[in-house]
Write a protein that holds these residues in place. Sequence first.
Motif, PDB file in Angstrom:
ATOM      1  N   ALA A 140       3.986  -9.436  14.922  1.00  0.00           N
ATOM      2  CA  ALA A 140       3.304 -10.780  14.728  1.00  0.00           C
ATOM      3  C   ALA A 140       4.438 -11.677  14.394  1.00  0.00           C
ATOM      4  CB  ALA A 140       2.126 -10.710  13.724  1.00  0.00           C
TER       5      ALA A 140
ATOM      6  N   TYR B  26       0.359 -15.644  23.726  1.00  0.00           N
ATOM      7  CA  TYR B  26      -0.499 -16.453  23.179  1.00  0.00           C
ATOM      8  C   TYR B  26      -1.939 -15.626  22.743  1.00  0.00           C
ATOM      9  CZ  TYR B  26      -4.275 -19.876  22.351  1.00  0.00           C
ATOM     10  OH  TYR B  26      -5.630 -20.632  21.988  1.00  0.00           O
TER      11      TYR B  26
ATOM     12  N   THR C 292       5.353 -15.153  17.090  1.00  0.00           N
ATOM     13  CA  THR C 292       5.200 -16.629  16.611  1.00  0.00           C
ATOM     14  C   THR C 292       6.329 -17.372  16.446  1.00  0.00           C
ATOM     15  OG1 THR C 292       5.046 -16.062  14.211  1.00  0.00           O
ATOM     16  CG2 THR C 292       2.761 -16.251  15.502  1.00  0.00           C
TER      17      THR C 292
ATOM     18  N   ARG D 201      -4.383  -7.286  16.511  1.00  0.00           N
ATOM     19  CA  ARG D 201      -4.677  -7.166  15.128  1.00  0.00           C
ATOM     20  C   ARG D 201      -5.480  -5.922  14.824  1.00  0.00           C
ATOM     21  NH1 ARG D 201      -6.693 -13.484  14.399  1.00  0.00           N
ATOM     22  NH2 ARG D 201      -4.581 -14.426  13.829  1.00  0.00           N
TER      23      ARG D 201
ATOM     24  N   THR E 181      -2.857 -11.984  20.338  1.00  0.00           N
ATOM     25  CA  THR E 181      -2.974 -11.691  19.060  1.00  0.00           C
ATOM     26  C   THR E 181      -4.410 -11.030  18.451  1.00  0.00           C
ATOM     27  OG1 THR E 181      -1.272 -13.173  18.293  1.00  0.00           O
ATOM     28  CG2 THR E 181      -2.929 -13.000  16.704  1.00  0.00           C
TER      29      THR E 181
ATOM     30  N   HIS F 227      -4.871 -25.124  17.967  1.00  0.00           N
ATOM     31  CA  HIS F 227      -5.314 -24.559  19.116  1.00  0.00           C
ATOM     32  C   HIS F 227      -5.603 -25.659  20.267  1.00  0.00           C
ATOM     33  CE1 HIS F 227      -5.765 -20.226  18.577  1.00  0.00           C
ATOM     34  NE2 HIS F 227      -6.013 -20.325  17.292  1.00  0.00           N
TER      35      HIS F 227
ATOM     36  N   TRP G 146      -1.370 -18.964  16.031  1.00  0.00           N
ATOM     37  CA  TRP G 146      -1.516 -17.910  15.024  1.00  0.00           C
ATOM     38  C   TRP G 146      -0.557 -18.018  13.737  1.00  0.00           C
ATOM     39  CZ3 TRP G 146      -5.787 -16.624  16.807  1.00  0.00           C
ATOM     40  CH2 TRP G 146      -5.950 -16.492  18.284  1.00  0.00           C
TER      41      TRP G 146
END
Length: 548
Positions: free
Chosen positions: A156, A139, A160, A146, A142, A114, A106
Amino acid sequence: MPEFATHEVFNQPGPLVDVNLFETHRALQDALRFNAPELDPAPLRELGALAGSAEMQTHARLANVHTPELRTHDRFGHRLDEVEFHPSYHALMAAAVRAGLHGAPWGTSASGAHVLRAAGFMLFTGLEPSILCPISMSYAVTPALRANAAVYADWAPKLTSRSYDPLLKPFTEKPGVTMGMGMTEKQGGSDVRSNSTRAVADGSDGWGPRFRVTGHKWFFSAPMCDAFLILANTPAGLSCLFLPRVLPDGSRNALRIQRLKDKLGNKANASSEVEFQEATAWLVGEEGRGVPKILEMGTLTRLDCALGTSGLMRQALALALDHTRQRMAFGKRLIEQPLMRNVLADLALESEAATALALRLARGYDKRGDAHEAAIARLLTPISKFWICKRGSAFAQEAMECLGGNGYVEEGGEGVMARIYREMPVNSIWEGAGNIMALDLLRALRSGDAGAALAHELAAARGAHPALDRLASSLPARVEEMATEVEARRLAQEVALAVQAALLAQTAPPAVVDAFCASRLDGDWGQAFGTLSGRTDFDAILLRALPR
């Protein structure tokens, strides 16, 4: 009387340690080249060395021996609601986060992110699967998160980050965070529409509409995560809410851990029952539309179920192959015994097919802007979760049998096999058991574009094997005939086998393709592993699968 060395040890295989799990996984390497040829495999080579190291395998053993312990109160009577882990658990978590398994795709626009993360997830599963529960949820969160732009903007960058911080404190004071989710309740399980947890409006702030939540969750995995997406009933219906452990003002949220689950496997991970006593949470997405919103997270954890089981299959196969190469029985090494070769080759076929299917699914999430890839992700998610995970337990039992009694004990290197066997059922049960996945396949096929996407996938392997051609030609009619609930599992099996065969035709050598199609598609097979035809090229299949 003469003295005899009654305890001399010989013919006991050594442990499979200090082996690079990536460099010896040829099926994974070929699947990577097929799905993301642009990827640099260097990060996976580094992770493979780490996952196969004696040091990390020691951490995996200790994290499972010294299991999580619940601390509800401190010695003065104050509520803590904390889970205490062995240091090895934190060492494993830190390694998984450094590898980016919790959220790296992300934070980049790089092609194949991915797929790269999926391959890494498989490799780490071979080391220790149960700590990957909070990694997987972090994972998967996300896309759903959003839907609350303000929360996402704040959280966010931490999701990450490749820094792991296990302490419960405000997210603003942490270099990185993890997230979990809470859906099921004691009265409903998968039937989340029966949830009784309620949320009352409590104004609004910079994170949007705020609620006070009262109720419970029957399975609340990884309760030491920094925040969770949960389902609760608001006036508009079942809604998705963001619930942090520590509130922005630094106080602990009213999340009470009632007890930890005593599970069959997944021992290093803490799964719990919790109650919310007017806990504070913020709306994510549209009020009353919580189920489809939180299932955006559930879809990606289903991908991880398929990846995780594929990784466990590979490690179980590697242990069985390594043991049988060293162990002598009846005048030969076990791997030289004809019937053992049949068993091992059959397991190798199953493992490679699972790897090919799981990694192909991951590619679908890399290219969601592509209509075909979006349809493939919708189609392959339920069949991968259903078929790969359903095959896992039988696979682990057969691999364990290759080690005999040594595989059944919880000690030393052989204890890894027992741990794998206990771990296998969880991926089939968690995030929607077999029936849920089979019904989800029916919904995908009724969407209109999934059937065309399936035909396109199979067309690429036309001519590879007569049995595959026959199945591919008959599948459209089979879909029409079997698109009912009572036959949904059978249809999921047939679609999964067809796609696996088509993928192997494009990534694997002829010996693997021929043996898979003859056994799984053409009926030249029994009802247990080790029943391949005597015409199988055992040498080629086993040589490809060897772990060192």
